[in-house]
Design an enzyme around this catalytic site. Sequence first.
Site, short mmCIF file in Angstrom:
data_model
loop_
_atom_site.label_atom_id
_atom_site.label_comp_id
_atom_site.label_asym_id
_atom_site.label_seq_id
_atom_site.Cartn_x
_atom_site.Cartn_y
_atom_site.Cartn_z
N ASP A 169 0.82 -1.20 0.00
CA ASP A 169 0.00 0.00 0.00
C ASP A 169 0.86 1.26 0.00
O ASP A 169 2.08 1.21 0.24
CB ASP A 169 -0.89 0.04 1.25
N TYR A 205 5.57 -10.26 6.81
CA TYR A 205 5.52 -8.81 7.03
C TYR A 205 6.02 -8.50 8.43
O TYR A 205 5.80 -9.26 9.38
CB TYR A 205 4.10 -8.28 6.87
#
Length: 245
Positions: A53, A111
């Site tokens: 993002d 992540y």
Amino acid sequence: MNNYKLTIQYDGGRYKGWQRLGDNDNTIQAKIENVLTELAEEKIEIIGSGRTDAGVHALAQIANFKMRKHATENEVMQYLNRYLPHDISITHVKLMDHRFHSRYNAKDKTYLYKIWNEQYTHPFMRKYSMHVDQKLDIEKMRKAAQYFIGKHDFTSYSNAKSKKKSMEREIYSLKISENAGFIEIKIRGNGFLYNMVRKITGTLIEVGVGDMDASAIPGILKSKERIQTGRMADSEGLYLERVGF
């Protein structure tokens, strides 16, 4: 046709995410494609292992591209690092079999989320971590993390718009550690939906500050109602750490 695999690091702070957006070239993908097109002397499209993002960073994003022109791995790496902005780096280039596909061949992703958990701000890490000034209860957060492990429908923990694609993902591990004022959340799974890691992190923070009880998480997952997940963690603390093949 030569097929090259790229390992990429980037500071996503000033970009609108990974994916090229129409005529807007302020994305990681667009910046790399523009340089490769000059090198190849033909239009080049790169394929990322997944999208990050706006504002999200990467320690080891993986992408591949094909071009007719032959160049050595070192030539590709040197050309890219010479002409790319300094907040995007190519750390490795490898010539692959023509069948290699960075998205379809990816087996898992990891992540990392960084939280600065002190009353005062961190001047040098404010763009690379989320500041939470309330003391977080790590043990409560670790208890909450266990509810996310395994296969679940993560509709509640995503802002994905498509209703046709499956919202089921499997989380293999979710570990939380603390070191010198930083809390690091590391989550590994077979794939992640849009905003999924940031929404999970937001829930863990709410548990850590005492605004939510960990036992509420199974009900939120089952409900598939996004409004129940509360605050989403900020983008600047999130890093794509590793892609497994």
